[in-house]
Design an enzyme around this catalytic site. Structure first.
Site, PDB file in Angstrom:
ATOM      1  N   HIS A   1      -2.838  -1.030  -3.197  1.00  0.00           N
ATOM      2  CA  HIS A   1      -3.987  -0.164  -2.925  1.00  0.00           C
ATOM      3  C   HIS A   1      -3.864   1.108  -3.749  1.00  0.00           C
ATOM      4  CE1 HIS A   1      -4.328  -2.207   1.278  1.00  0.00           C
ATOM      5  NE2 HIS A   1      -4.850  -2.945   0.322  1.00  0.00           N
TER       6      HIS A   1
ATOM      7  N   SER B   1       0.852  -1.196   0.000  1.00  0.00           N
ATOM      8  CA  SER B   1       0.000   0.000   0.000  1.00  0.00           C
ATOM      9  C   SER B   1       0.882   1.239   0.000  1.00  0.00           C
ATOM     10  CB  SER B   1      -0.944  -0.034   1.213  1.00  0.00           C
ATOM     11  OG  SER B   1      -1.828   1.049   1.195  1.00  0.00           O
ATOM     12  N   THR B   2       0.860   2.036   1.057  1.00  0.00           N
ATOM     13  CA  THR B   2       1.640   3.281   1.101  1.00  0.00           C
ATOM     14  C   THR B   2       3.127   2.999   0.908  1.00  0.00           C
ATOM     15  OG1 THR B   2       0.035   4.081   2.705  1.00  0.00           O
ATOM     16  CG2 THR B   2       2.035   5.388   2.423  1.00  0.00           C
TER      17      THR B   2
ATOM     18  N   MET C   1       0.039   1.026   5.148  1.00  0.00           N
ATOM     19  CA  MET C   1      -0.691   1.227   6.389  1.00  0.00           C
ATOM     20  C   MET C   1      -1.816   0.200   6.507  1.00  0.00           C
ATOM     21  SD  MET C   1      -2.734   4.762   5.548  1.00  0.00           S
ATOM     22  CE  MET C   1      -4.061   4.849   4.334  1.00  0.00           C
TER      23      MET C   1
ATOM     24  N   ASP D   1      -4.178  -5.158   5.928  1.00  0.00           N
ATOM     25  CA  ASP D   1      -4.623  -5.988   4.812  1.00  0.00           C
ATOM     26  C   ASP D   1      -3.555  -7.020   4.472  1.00  0.00           C
ATOM     27  OD1 ASP D   1      -6.281  -6.861   2.781  1.00  0.00           O
ATOM     28  OD2 ASP D   1      -5.574  -5.392   1.327  1.00  0.00           O
TER      29      ASP D   1
END
Length: 362
Positions: free
Chosen positions: A209, A182-183, A301, A304
């Site tokens: 994401h 993600s991030t 973050m 998941d």
């Protein structure tokens, strides 16, 4: 991880309406204080020196000095977490990835252009990303050297060498690589995928994401930098060794297996823990496959992927890798994965590609 002190934020946008809206949204969270606003990049640089914010939200397109120009100066002279606000156009996607190349922690897609009257649609995302950005490791946002593979044919529909030993719909697959991030993920994916060998004895499926429209641009950028063939996944794609399939934004990606093929399925079933695509959904579907699996959780973050990882291990034949805290931009997803007790290896980012390649050979 949330900071104990109040997070000081500078809001930068050339629209007075957008500045006011963003300030109102952020100020509703008791852990955030908007300490100032700026109307362009030049103004932002001056305000950063004066107000010393912890996080900056920065519009891309502004007069006098654009957000991208300001970002380069900020990361050189006053490095701190910057979240870019980008339009959802193709150019907006390109600008978002340029911003991450320059050192931005993350970006948010404005729902309806430069002045988004419906910005409330991303209010929760905005607040969450500011909170997580406040504890992001800026040292990990350094520019990744782009590696351009030699003699690669840059086409959307890649032609396959008939003599290749490892590609083709019915090629023997030793392993399947599953990656969730993600991030900070685009930078991490660039480093890992550009270091994997062309003859990787496994297909790679990725959940990053990202909103709709951005994953296609991400795949195109990564394809230019890797010896592997990288594309945005499509319904019915048959997995091939040496190919990478990135889940499209706003679609879950699952895998199904016949006697000779593993096929991608896309759907818009409800988001899982706020995410669509979801790493958990991908991992859970992969658990049913009769093939050795290499599961990788990198910077991001949230949590998941951790439930899906447990599901994978209950079905055996899986080796899992978590990115180490030292190299994560945000140590959320790998931390949650490690907490399950099912992580086989914890590796810093530069070592993950080598680990994957070695495991795929085994």
């Amino acid at each position: 991880m949330v900071r104990e002190e109040i997070i000081k934020v500078l809001v930068v946008d050339d629209s007075a309406f957008m500045r006011k809206l963003i300030q109102e949204f952020l100020s509703e969270d008791p852990s955030i204080a908007v300490v100032g606003t700026a109307r362009n990049g030049q103004d932002a640089i001056a305000k950063i020196r004066l107000l010393k914010p912890h996080v900056v939200t920065m519009d891309v397109e502004m007069p006098v000095m654009s957000g991208l120009e300001a970002l380069k100066i900020i990361m050189k002279d006053h490095p701190l977490p910057v979240i870019m606000l980008s339009s959802t156009t193709v150019q907006g996607a390109e600008n978002a990835f340029l911003a991450m190349d320059y050192g931005a922690v993350d970006f948010i897609a404005k729902p309806s252009g430069t002045i988004s009257l419906d910005l409330h649609k991303v209010k929760k995302e905005l607040v969450e990303k500011v909170i997580h950005a406040s504890s992001a490791k800026i040292s990990m946002m350094k520019h990744v050297k782009k590696k351009k593979p030699e003699n690669k044919i840059y086409t959307e529909k890649v032609t396959v060498d008939a003599d290749s030993k490892y590609v083709g719909a019915r090629a023997p697959k030793n392993s399947l690589v599953l990656i969730g991030t993600s991030t900070g993920g685009p930078r991490a994916l660039q480093e890992v995928l550009s270091a994997l060998p062309k003859q990787l004895k496994a297909p790679v499926v990725v959940v990053q994401h990202m909103p709709p429209g951005f994953t296609k641009s991400l795949a195109a950028r990564l394809n230019q930098l890797s010896e592997l063939t990288i594309k945005e996944a499509e319904q019915g794609d048959v997995l091939k060794n040496g190919h990478v399939y990135i889940a499209p934004g706003d679609y879950h990606m699952t895998l199904s297996q016949s006697s000779t093929e593993i096929t991608i399925r896309l759907d818009q079933s409800p988001p899982r823990n706020g995410h669509r695509p979801s790493v958990d959904v991908l991992f859970e579907s992969a658990a049913q496959l009769n093939i050795k699996k290499i599961a990788v959780i990198m910077t991001g973050m949230g949590a998941d992927g951790s439930k899906g990882l447990v599901h994978l291990h209950h079905h055996h034949d899986v080796t899992s890798i978590a990115e180490s805290k030292e190299t994560c931009v945000v140590y959320g997803m790998p931390k949650a994965a490690a907490a399950t007790g099912f992580i086989s290896y914890v590796d810093p980012l530069p070592q993950i590609a080598g680990r994957i390649a070695k495991l795929a050979e085994g």
